[in-house]
Design an enzyme around this catalytic site. Structure first.
Site, PDB file in Angstrom:
ATOM      1  N   ASP A 226      38.288  39.077  32.198  1.00  0.00           N
ATOM      2  CA  ASP A 226      37.261  37.907  32.564  1.00  0.00           C
ATOM      3  C   ASP A 226      37.136  37.949  34.052  1.00  0.00           C
ATOM      4  OD1 ASP A 226      37.486  34.457  31.173  1.00  0.00           O
ATOM      5  OD2 ASP A 226      36.049  35.483  32.558  1.00  0.00           O
TER       6      ASP A 226
HETATM    7  C1  GLC Z   1      34.175  32.915  33.152  1.00  0.00           C
HETATM    8  C2  GLC Z   1      34.399  32.701  31.621  1.00  0.00           C
HETATM    9  C3  GLC Z   1      33.748  33.841  30.982  1.00  0.00           C
HETATM   10  C4  GLC Z   1      32.571  34.288  31.356  1.00  0.00           C
HETATM   11  C5  GLC Z   1      32.834  34.961  32.685  1.00  0.00           C
HETATM   12  C6  GLC Z   1      31.508  35.464  33.515  1.00  0.00           C
HETATM   13  O1  GLC Z   1      35.109  32.129  33.930  1.00  0.00           O
HETATM   14  O2  GLC Z   1      35.869  32.411  31.239  1.00  0.00           O
HETATM   15  O3  GLC Z   1      33.348  33.232  29.408  1.00  0.00           O
HETATM   16  O4  GLC Z   1      31.883  35.119  30.528  1.00  0.00           O
HETATM   17  O5  GLC Z   1      33.604  33.974  33.528  1.00  0.00           O
HETATM   18  O6  GLC Z   1      30.892  34.032  33.806  1.00  0.00           O
END
Ligand code: GLC
Length: 712
Positions: A226
Site C-alpha cells: 500500500d
Molecule cells: C491508500 C489506500 C489504498 C490506495 C492507495 C493509493 O492509502 O489504502 O487503498 O489504493 O493508498 O491511493
C-alpha cells in the site's frame, strides 16, 4: 503473452532488475527504455478512476459507480461486473492499465471508516462479488488489484496496528475473498495492507505472501505495498512482495540492489520480483513493442468520457442496490393530483454518492434529488424542500410535512464522516437528524425515511416511519434511482450485505475495536456478522440478506441432487421461484449450510450456526416463474483444521488412568476437512427468513480436501 520473460529478465542489468521493484513516482513503475519496457500507470479506485493526481482538487472528473457496500447490496455478480467495466474504461481514458480495486476486507465492525468500500460482512458474498468485479475490469484490458491483504478492518493507527487472530479464522473468513480473487477470477495484482497481522507487517511475512498466496493458491501476479506503507525490511526482499509503491524507491530499488551486492538478499529473489512486474506488463500487452520504443502510459493525457449509456447502467445499478427495510404500503408513492410531497433533510438535495479517502472521485456531475423527484412524481404533484437544520429548520420541516400528502426525509452520513483514515465513533446519525426524523414522522404518517450511509446507522428514531430505505452511497445516479424507487418506476432490488444491529454493544467486535496498545484482538473469531448474532441468539434491527420488494415471491419446494454426499463430491439444489405479485421484481435466493448437531459441544468444534454458501438473483415479471440451481462444492461443508502436531507427544505423556473423557479429533495435517454428519441446507430470502430446510448426510474424511476447491 508472446514475450520470453526468462530472456527479458536475463537481459536486464542487476540495477535494472532492482529498479523494477519500486515505483518511479506516485502512479507509475520504472520504464527500462533500453529494452523497450514502458512505465505502467495505475489509478485508484473501487468507485471510479481517480487518475494521476495526488490531491483531490486537481482530479479530472470520473465516473462514480455505487460503492462496495452498495454493490454488495445488489447481490448481483453481473451488475457488479458491468459497473467495474465502466470504471476500467475510465481508467483507460486516463492512461492507467492497473486499477487499485476491489477492496475485499470484511465489514467486521460498523464503525470502520472504509466499510463503504468493502462488499460485505460475509466472506463468500465478498468473494463472489469481488471475482465479478475483477473479471469486469480485466475483460477491459486493465489489471485489477485486490486489496488489502489482510485484516485491514480499522483505520485507527492503521500503519502500526496489529490485527491478531487465529489461523482458522484467518483462513475461513478474512483470506477467503482473496482466495476467490486469485482462484476464481485470476486477479493480476494484489496490494498488501498497512496493518500488521499477528505482530508482523504482511510484506515481511513469507507465510502469507509466499507460502499461502503463491505457494498454495498459485498466484503469479504482482504483489505491491500500500502507498507509503511501513518501511519494509530486507526480509521482504526474500518474500513474495514485488513492488514498493509509490516511488521513488525507499526500501526496494537501489537499496535492494545494495542488499544483493552486500550478500544480504539473494539476487534470485530480485529477479523473481522483476519477472512478476514484467509478467504484468506482458499480460497487458505492453511488452510487444520493439526494444527502445518510448515508454507508453507514463505521460498519458487524461480524457475521461461521461457516457449516456454509463449513466443509464448506473441508474439501474443504484436502484438494484437500494434496500427497502420496511414498508407499510406507502411505497411506491401513488398520489392523486393535486398533491404535495415534502422532501426534507440535510442529505435530501444532494444525497451522498461515495465515501472519502483514496476511493473518492470528482464525479462528472451531481444530481439533485429534488429535481429528480419533481420529474418523477408527474403533473399536479408538488415537491417542496426543507433542509430541516437547527430548531427553526426542524419546525419548518414539521410544518411542511404536516401540510403534505407524504414526506421523504433523507438523512445519514457523507464522505467526510465515512472515510479512509479515520473510523466513526458511533452508529448515531449526525447531530440533530434523529430529532428531525422523529418529529417529521409524527407530523405525517406517510413518511419515508431514506438513510444514506456506507455502514450501519442506529435507526431508533425511525420507528414511526411508514417506510425505510437504506442507500449505501449508490454512486452518481443515486438521486435518480431514489426518485425511481420512491415513485415505483424501479423496484428496490437490494438485500443487506451486512447486519444492521440494534446497538453497538451487541456487535461481534465490541470491546475489541479499534484495539489498544497497537493490537486489535479478533476475539469473536469465526463469528463475524450474522454468525455472531445467531450463535448468541441476539435480536438485530435488520438481518443479513434482508430486503423487501414491491412484489412478492414464492420459493417452491427445493430438491437436492443427493441425500448422501460422498467426500469430495458436489451437490445441486433446485427450486422454482415465482413472482406472485402484481408487478415485476427481483428476488435473491440464499442458501445457508448449518453444521450437524449442537455447535460448541464439549470436545466438539465451534461451527457458525449457518454460513452463506450459495445465492442467485432472479428478475421476474408478475406471475412469471423460473428455475434456480444452487451448486454447493465439497468445501461448502468444510472447516479449516490447523492440525495439532503436538497431540501425539502430549498423549504419550498422559497418565494411564482411564478417565480421558470425550476427545476431539486431532488432525496431523492442516487443511480443509469435512466432519461427517447430517447437515442442513437452509434456503430463504435472508439469513433470518428461511423458507425451506433440507437435510443431507455428508461423509467425513480423514484426508484434507483438494485445496483447489472453493466453497459455493
Ligand atoms: C491508500 C489506500 C489504498 C490506495 C492507495 C493509493 O492509502 O489504502 O487503498 O489504493 O493508498 O491511493
Amino acid at each position: 503473452m508472446s514475450v520470453d520473460l526468462d530472456r527479458l529478465v536475463a537481459a536486464l542489468r542487476p540495477e535494472e532488475r532492482a529498479a523494477l521493484t519500486a515505483g518511479a513516482d506516485m502512479w507509475t513503475t520504472v520504464p527500462i527504455e533500453r529494452l523497450g519496457i514502458p512505465a505502467l500507470r495505475m489509478s485508484d479506485g473501487p468507485i471510479g478512476a481517480r487518475g494521476a493526481t495526488a490531491d483531490h482538487q486537481s482530479l479530472t472528473p470520473s465516473v462514480a459507480v455505487p460503492c462496495g457496500a452498495a454493490l454488495g447490496a445488489s447481490w448481483d455478480p453481473a451488475l457488479v461486473a458491468e459497473a467495474s467495466a465502466i470504471v476500467a474504461r475510465q481508467a483507460l481514458e486516463k492512461g492507467a492499465r492497473v486499477l487499485l480495486a476491489p477492496t475485499v476486507n470484511l465489514q467486521r465492525h460498523p464503525l470502520w471508516g472504509r466499510n463503504f468500500e468493502a462488499f460485505s460482512e460475509d466472506p463468500l458474498l465478498s468473494g463472489v462479488l469481488a471475482s465479478a468485479y475483477i473479471e469486469g475490469v480485466q475483460d477491459e484490458g486493465v489489471a485489477a488489484t485486490v486489496k488489502h491483504l489482510v485484516c485491514n478492518e480499522t483505520e485507527f493507527e492503521r500503519y502500526t496496528s496489529s490485527s491478531d487472530l487465529d489461523e482458522r479464522t484467518l483462513r475461513e473468513l478474512y483470506l477467503l475473498p482473496f482466495e476467490f480473487a486469485v482462484r476464481r477470477a485470476g486477479v493480476l495484482a494484489l496490494m498488501t495492507s498497512y496493518n500488521r497481522v499477528n505482530g508482523r507487517h504482511v510484506p515481511d511475512q513469507a507465510r502469507l505472501v509466499t507460502e499461502i498466496l503463491r505457494g498454495e493458491w498459485g498466484f503469479d501476479g504482482v504483489v505491491m505495498t500500500d502507498w507509503w506503507a511501513m518501511t519494509i525490511t530486507e526480509e521482504a526482499g526474500e518474500t513474495g512482495l514485488d513492488l514498493e509503491m509509490p516511488g521513488p524507491a525507499r526500501s526496494f530499488g537501489p537499496a535492494l540492489a545494495g542488499a544483493v551486492e552486500a550478500g544480504r538478499v539473494d539476487e534470485r529473489h530480485v529477479a523473481e520480483k522483476a519477472r512478476h512486474v514484467l509478467g504484468l506488463l506482458g499480460r497487458l500487452g505492453l511488452l510487444d513493442g520493439a526494444a527502445g520504443e518510448p515508454a507508453a502510459g507514463a505521460t498519458a493525457e487524461e480524457h475521461p468520457q461521461d457516457r449516456p449509456e454509463d449513466r443509464a447502467a448506473l441508474r439501474r445499478a443504484a436502484a438494484d442496490s437500494l434496500v427497502l427495510l420496511r414498508n407499510d404500503g406507502v411505497l411506491p408513492l401513488e398520489l392523486a393530483a393535486p398533491a404535495g410531497v415534502a422532501l426534507i433533510g440535510p442529505r435530501a438535495l444532494h444525497p451522498p454518492i461515495l465515501g472519502g479517502g483514496s476511493a473518492k472521485v470528482r464525479p462528472h456531475y451531481r444530481l439533485s434529488l429534488l429535481e429528480a423527484l419533481r420529474a418523477a412524481v408527474g403533473a399536479g404533484v408538488e415537491v417542496e424542500h426543507e433542509e430541516g437544520a437547527g430548531e427553526a429548520g426542524i419546525e419548518r420541516a414539521v410544518a411542511l410535512a404536516g401540510r403534505s400528502d407524504a414526506a421523504v426525509v433523507v438523512v445519514g452520513t457523507d464522505e467526510v464522516i465515512e472515510s479512509e483514515g479515520h473510523d466513526r465513533i458511533s452508529m448515531a446519525l449526525p447531530a440533530g437528524q434523529d430529532e428531525l426524523v422523529e418529529r417529521v414522522c409524527r407530523a405525517n404518517g406517510r413518511t419515508v425515511v431514506v438513510v444514506t450511509s456506507g455502514a450501519p446507522i442506529a435507526l431508533d428514531s425511525a420507528t414511526g416511519a411508514a417506510a425505510v430505505i437504506q442507500s449505501f452511497f449508490g454512486g452518481q445516479e443515486v438521486a435518480h434511482a431514489l426518485a425511481d424507487v420512491i415513485t415505483g418506476r424501479s423496484e428496490p432490488g437490494g438485500r443487506l450485505p451486512v447486519t444492521l444491529p440494534l446497538r453497538l454493544e451487541d456487535t461481534p467486535a465490541y470491546g475489541n475495536f479499534p484495539g489498544e496498545s497497537s493490537h486489535v484482538r479478533y476475539s469473536e473469531g469465526l463469528l463475524v456478522g450474522y454468525r455472531w448474532y445467531e450463535a448468541r441468539r441476539l435480536a438485530v434491527a435488520y438481518p443479513f440478506g434482508h430486503g423487501l420488494s414491491y412484489t412478492s415471491f414464492e420459493l417452491g419446494a427445493p430438491s437436492c441432487s443427493t441425500d448422501r454426499l460422498e467426500q469430495g463430491d458436489a451437490l445441486r439444489v433446485e427450486l422454482t421461484v415465482r413472482n406472485t405479485g402484481q408487478r415485476a421484481g427481483s428476488e435473491v435466493v440464499q442458501c445457508y449450510v448449518a453444521p450437524p448437531g449442537e455447535t460448541g459441544r464439549p470436545g466438539g468444534r465451534l461451527r457458525a450456526p449457518k454460513e452463506l454458501r450459495a445465492f442467485a438473483k432472479v428478475r421476474l415479471e408478475a406471475g412469471e416463474s423460473t428455475g434456480v440451481v444452487l451448486e454447493l462444492g465439497p468445501r461448502a461443508f468444510a472447516y479449516y483444521d490447523v492440525a495439532d502436531t503436538e497431540w501425539p507427544e502430549l498423549v504419550a505423556r498422559r497418565p494411564p488412568t482411564g478417565d480421558q473423557g470425550e476427545q476431539a479429533l486431532h488432525r496431523s495435517r492442516p487443511g480443509w476437512y469435512v466432519e461427517g454428519g447430517r447437515y442442513a441446507l437452509l434456503i430463504g430470502r435472508s439469513s433470518a427468513d428461511i423458507a425451506h430446510r433440507l437435510e443431507v448426510d455428508v461423509a467425513g474424511g480423514d484426508e484434507p480436501l483438494d485445496a483447489a476447491t472453493l466453497p459455493g
